[in-house]
Design a protein around this motif. Structure first.
Motif, PDB file in Angstrom:
ATOM      1  N   VAL A 172       0.857  -1.186   0.000  1.00  0.00           N
ATOM      2  CA  VAL A 172       0.000   0.000   0.000  1.00  0.00           C
ATOM      3  C   VAL A 172       0.889   1.230   0.000  1.00  0.00           C
ATOM      4  O   VAL A 172       2.031   1.196   0.455  1.00  0.00           O
ATOM      5  CB  VAL A 172      -0.962   0.019   1.216  1.00  0.00           C
ATOM      6  N   SER A 173       0.362   2.321  -0.507  1.00  0.00           N
ATOM      7  CA  SER A 173       1.139   3.554  -0.560  1.00  0.00           C
ATOM      8  C   SER A 173       1.250   4.159   0.831  1.00  0.00           C
ATOM      9  O   SER A 173       0.354   4.023   1.667  1.00  0.00           O
ATOM     10  CB  SER A 173       0.502   4.538  -1.543  1.00  0.00           C
ATOM     11  N   GLU A 174       2.363   4.817   1.069  1.00  0.00           N
ATOM     12  CA  GLU A 174       2.558   5.478   2.367  1.00  0.00           C
ATOM     13  C   GLU A 174       1.607   6.658   2.481  1.00  0.00           C
ATOM     14  O   GLU A 174       1.304   7.324   1.508  1.00  0.00           O
ATOM     15  CB  GLU A 174       4.007   5.966   2.496  1.00  0.00           C
ATOM     16  N   GLY A 175       1.111   6.882   3.662  1.00  0.00           N
ATOM     17  CA  GLY A 175       0.221   8.004   3.897  1.00  0.00           C
ATOM     18  C   GLY A 175      -1.200   7.777   3.421  1.00  0.00           C
ATOM     19  O   GLY A 175      -1.955   8.730   3.278  1.00  0.00           O
ATOM     20  N   SER A 176      -1.584   6.533   3.192  1.00  0.00           N
ATOM     21  CA  SER A 176      -2.941   6.244   2.752  1.00  0.00           C
ATOM     22  C   SER A 176      -3.933   6.615   3.853  1.00  0.00           C
ATOM     23  O   SER A 176      -3.687   6.378   5.032  1.00  0.00           O
ATOM     24  CB  SER A 176      -3.088   4.757   2.412  1.00  0.00           C
ATOM     25  N   LYS A 177      -5.054   7.219   3.472  1.00  0.00           N
ATOM     26  CA  LYS A 177      -6.075   7.585   4.456  1.00  0.00           C
ATOM     27  C   LYS A 177      -6.842   6.363   4.953  1.00  0.00           C
ATOM     28  O   LYS A 177      -7.552   6.424   5.936  1.00  0.00           O
ATOM     29  CB  LYS A 177      -7.028   8.624   3.882  1.00  0.00           C
ATOM     30  N   TRP A 178      -6.696   5.227   4.260  1.00  0.00           N
ATOM     31  CA  TRP A 178      -7.373   4.008   4.649  1.00  0.00           C
ATOM     32  C   TRP A 178      -6.488   3.227   5.611  1.00  0.00           C
ATOM     33  O   TRP A 178      -5.284   3.169   5.453  1.00  0.00           O
ATOM     34  CB  TRP A 178      -7.682   3.157   3.422  1.00  0.00           C
ATOM     35  N   ASN A 179      -7.072   2.626   6.583  1.00  0.00           N
ATOM     36  CA  ASN A 179      -6.328   1.874   7.582  1.00  0.00           C
ATOM     37  C   ASN A 179      -6.157   0.424   7.123  1.00  0.00           C
ATOM     38  O   ASN A 179      -6.803  -0.487   7.631  1.00  0.00           O
ATOM     39  CB  ASN A 179      -7.055   1.940   8.934  1.00  0.00           C
ATOM     40  N   ILE A 180      -5.293   0.234   6.108  1.00  0.00           N
ATOM     41  CA  ILE A 180      -5.022  -1.102   5.596  1.00  0.00           C
ATOM     42  C   ILE A 180      -3.525  -1.347   5.610  1.00  0.00           C
ATOM     43  O   ILE A 180      -2.724  -0.423   5.456  1.00  0.00           O
ATOM     44  CB  ILE A 180      -5.583  -1.305   4.169  1.00  0.00           C
ATOM     45  N   SER A 181      -3.134  -2.591   5.822  1.00  0.00           N
ATOM     46  CA  SER A 181      -1.711  -2.912   5.847  1.00  0.00           C
ATOM     47  C   SER A 181      -1.275  -3.676   4.600  1.00  0.00           C
ATOM     48  O   SER A 181      -0.098  -3.744   4.300  1.00  0.00           O
ATOM     49  CB  SER A 181      -1.376  -3.724   7.093  1.00  0.00           C
ATOM     50  N   ARG A 182      -2.213  -4.290   3.874  1.00  0.00           N
ATOM     51  CA  ARG A 182      -1.902  -4.951   2.610  1.00  0.00           C
ATOM     52  C   ARG A 182      -3.174  -5.015   1.769  1.00  0.00           C
ATOM     53  O   ARG A 182      -4.275  -4.855   2.271  1.00  0.00           O
ATOM     54  CB  ARG A 182      -1.305  -6.324   2.829  1.00  0.00           C
ATOM     55  N   SER A 183      -2.971  -5.284   0.503  1.00  0.00           N
ATOM     56  CA  SER A 183      -4.121  -5.332  -0.393  1.00  0.00           C
ATOM     57  C   SER A 183      -3.797  -6.273  -1.542  1.00  0.00           C
ATOM     58  O   SER A 183      -3.014  -7.200  -1.372  1.00  0.00           O
ATOM     59  CB  SER A 183      -4.470  -3.923  -0.867  1.00  0.00           C
ATOM     60  N   GLY A 184      -4.351  -6.035  -2.713  1.00  0.00           N
ATOM     61  CA  GLY A 184      -4.044  -6.824  -3.885  1.00  0.00           C
ATOM     62  C   GLY A 184      -5.263  -7.319  -4.630  1.00  0.00           C
ATOM     63  O   GLY A 184      -5.569  -8.496  -4.588  1.00  0.00           O
ATOM     64  N   PHE A 185      -5.973  -6.436  -5.314  1.00  0.00           N
ATOM     65  CA  PHE A 185      -7.071  -6.869  -6.172  1.00  0.00           C
ATOM     66  C   PHE A 185      -7.241  -5.908  -7.329  1.00  0.00           C
ATOM     67  O   PHE A 185      -6.884  -4.734  -7.256  1.00  0.00           O
ATOM     68  CB  PHE A 185      -8.392  -7.009  -5.403  1.00  0.00           C
ATOM     69  N   CYS A 186      -7.762  -6.436  -8.417  1.00  0.00           N
ATOM     70  CA  CYS A 186      -8.152  -5.622  -9.560  1.00  0.00           C
ATOM     71  C   CYS A 186      -9.212  -6.392 -10.329  1.00  0.00           C
ATOM     72  O   CYS A 186      -9.326  -7.613 -10.205  1.00  0.00           O
ATOM     73  CB  CYS A 186      -6.965  -5.258 -10.450  1.00  0.00           C
ATOM     74  N   GLY A 187     -10.007  -5.680 -11.094  1.00  0.00           N
ATOM     75  CA  GLY A 187     -11.072  -6.333 -11.823  1.00  0.00           C
ATOM     76  C   GLY A 187     -11.735  -5.394 -12.812  1.00  0.00           C
ATOM     77  O   GLY A 187     -11.310  -4.258 -13.011  1.00  0.00           O
ATOM     78  N   MET A 188     -12.791  -5.897 -13.416  1.00  0.00           N
ATOM     79  CA  MET A 188     -13.590  -5.102 -14.342  1.00  0.00           C
ATOM     80  C   MET A 188     -15.047  -5.480 -14.160  1.00  0.00           C
ATOM     81  O   MET A 188     -15.364  -6.599 -13.763  1.00  0.00           O
ATOM     82  CB  MET A 188     -13.146  -5.342 -15.794  1.00  0.00           C
ATOM     83  N   ARG A 189     -15.909  -4.517 -14.363  1.00  0.00           N
ATOM     84  CA  ARG A 189     -17.352  -4.777 -14.307  1.00  0.00           C
ATOM     85  C   ARG A 189     -18.018  -3.948 -15.386  1.00  0.00           C
ATOM     86  O   ARG A 189     -17.554  -2.871 -15.753  1.00  0.00           O
ATOM     87  CB  ARG A 189     -17.928  -4.455 -12.938  1.00  0.00           C
ATOM     88  N   SER A 190     -19.109  -4.503 -15.885  1.00  0.00           N
ATOM     89  CA  SER A 190     -19.830  -3.757 -16.911  1.00  0.00           C
ATOM     90  C   SER A 190     -20.534  -2.581 -16.248  1.00  0.00           C
ATOM     91  O   SER A 190     -20.924  -2.646 -15.089  1.00  0.00           O
ATOM     92  CB  SER A 190     -20.836  -4.651 -17.632  1.00  0.00           C
ATOM     93  N   LYS A 191     -20.680  -1.523 -17.002  1.00  0.00           N
ATOM     94  CA  LYS A 191     -21.470  -0.400 -16.521  1.00  0.00           C
ATOM     95  C   LYS A 191     -22.928  -0.793 -16.573  1.00  0.00           C
ATOM     96  O   LYS A 191     -23.320  -1.723 -17.272  1.00  0.00           O
ATOM     97  CB  LYS A 191     -21.187   0.837 -17.373  1.00  0.00           C
ATOM     98  N   LYS A 192     -23.753  -0.108 -15.811  1.00  0.00           N
ATOM     99  CA  LYS A 192     -25.188  -0.409 -15.776  1.00  0.00           C
ATOM    100  C   LYS A 192     -25.746  -0.300 -17.192  1.00  0.00           C
ATOM    101  O   LYS A 192     -25.489   0.659 -17.900  1.00  0.00           O
ATOM    102  CB  LYS A 192     -25.881   0.587 -14.852  1.00  0.00           C
ATOM    103  N   LEU A 193     -26.484  -1.308 -17.588  1.00  0.00           N
ATOM    104  CA  LEU A 193     -27.039  -1.341 -18.934  1.00  0.00           C
ATOM    105  C   LEU A 193     -28.284  -0.474 -19.019  1.00  0.00           C
ATOM    106  O   LEU A 193     -29.042  -0.369 -18.061  1.00  0.00           O
ATOM    107  CB  LEU A 193     -27.393  -2.776 -19.316  1.00  0.00           C
ATOM    108  N   ASP A 194     -28.481   0.125 -20.177  1.00  0.00           N
ATOM    109  CA  ASP A 194     -29.713   0.873 -20.423  1.00  0.00           C
ATOM    110  C   ASP A 194     -30.804  -0.117 -20.800  1.00  0.00           C
ATOM    111  O   ASP A 194     -30.618  -0.973 -21.654  1.00  0.00           O
ATOM    112  CB  ASP A 194     -29.534   1.879 -21.561  1.00  0.00           C
TER     113      ASP A 194
END
Length: 167
Positions: A83-105
């Motif tokens: 995680v980046s230093e000085g993050s406003k979130w109280n996390i010590s590790r992470s690791g995810f990425c993804g994709m989702r469709s936008k809401k369909l009309d």
């Protein structure tokens, strides 16, 4: 009198056509594409996300490429547990990425289908597929859509059809 005869013949032809309809005309096709990565415009229909929104250092990308057998959508991700230093979130590790469709009309009627097929080529790891459907019954406090999840294992370097079934 010929005008009357032409009108009468057109009416008779329409009546014959209505009485001899084919039941196959009422059947849905055996397959229906919801998403097809066949143009750069398809990129506009997707939202990429990663832990970078929360101070993580992972990233994601999506591009349309021609792999010699037609166009394909290529999703790529770079996972980092840091995680980046000085993050406003109280996390010590992470690791995810993804994709989702936008809401369909509008509304896509998939009532005649019981399986969603995903044509994938991957890296030999397991992924989570989440499908959201409109919540038809809004209980007090439940305003969100229904979600359906399946683990999808994608063999390395080979095209694979993963099927997610309601059965």
């Amino acid at each position: 009198m010929s005008r009357f005869r032409a009108l009468w013949q057109a009416s008779l032809n329409a009546t014959k056509k209505a009485l001899t309809w084919n039941v196959e005309d009422l059947m849905p096709p055996s397959e229906r594409y919801i998403f097809n990565f066949n143009s750069k415009d398809e990129l506009k229909r997707w939202h990429l996300y990663s832990d970078s929104e929360y101070g993580g250092l992972s990233s994601a990308s999506l591009e349309i490429t021609d792999a010699g057998k037609g166009l394909s959508g290529i999703f790529s991700g770079n996972l980092s547990l840091d995680v980046s230093e000085g993050s406003k979130w109280n996390i010590s590790r992470s690791g995810f990425c993804g994709m989702r469709s936008k809401k369909l009309d509008g509304f896509i009627d998939l009532d005649s289908y019981d399986t969603i097929a995903l044509k994938l080529k991957g890296d030999g790891r397991c992924y989570i597929s989440t499908i959201y459907t409109e919540n038809w019954v809004n209980s007090p406090g439940q305003l969100e859509d229904n979600s359906w999840q399946a683990f999808v294992f994608v063999p390395k370097d080979n095209w694979y059809i993963a099927k997610v079934s309601s059965m």
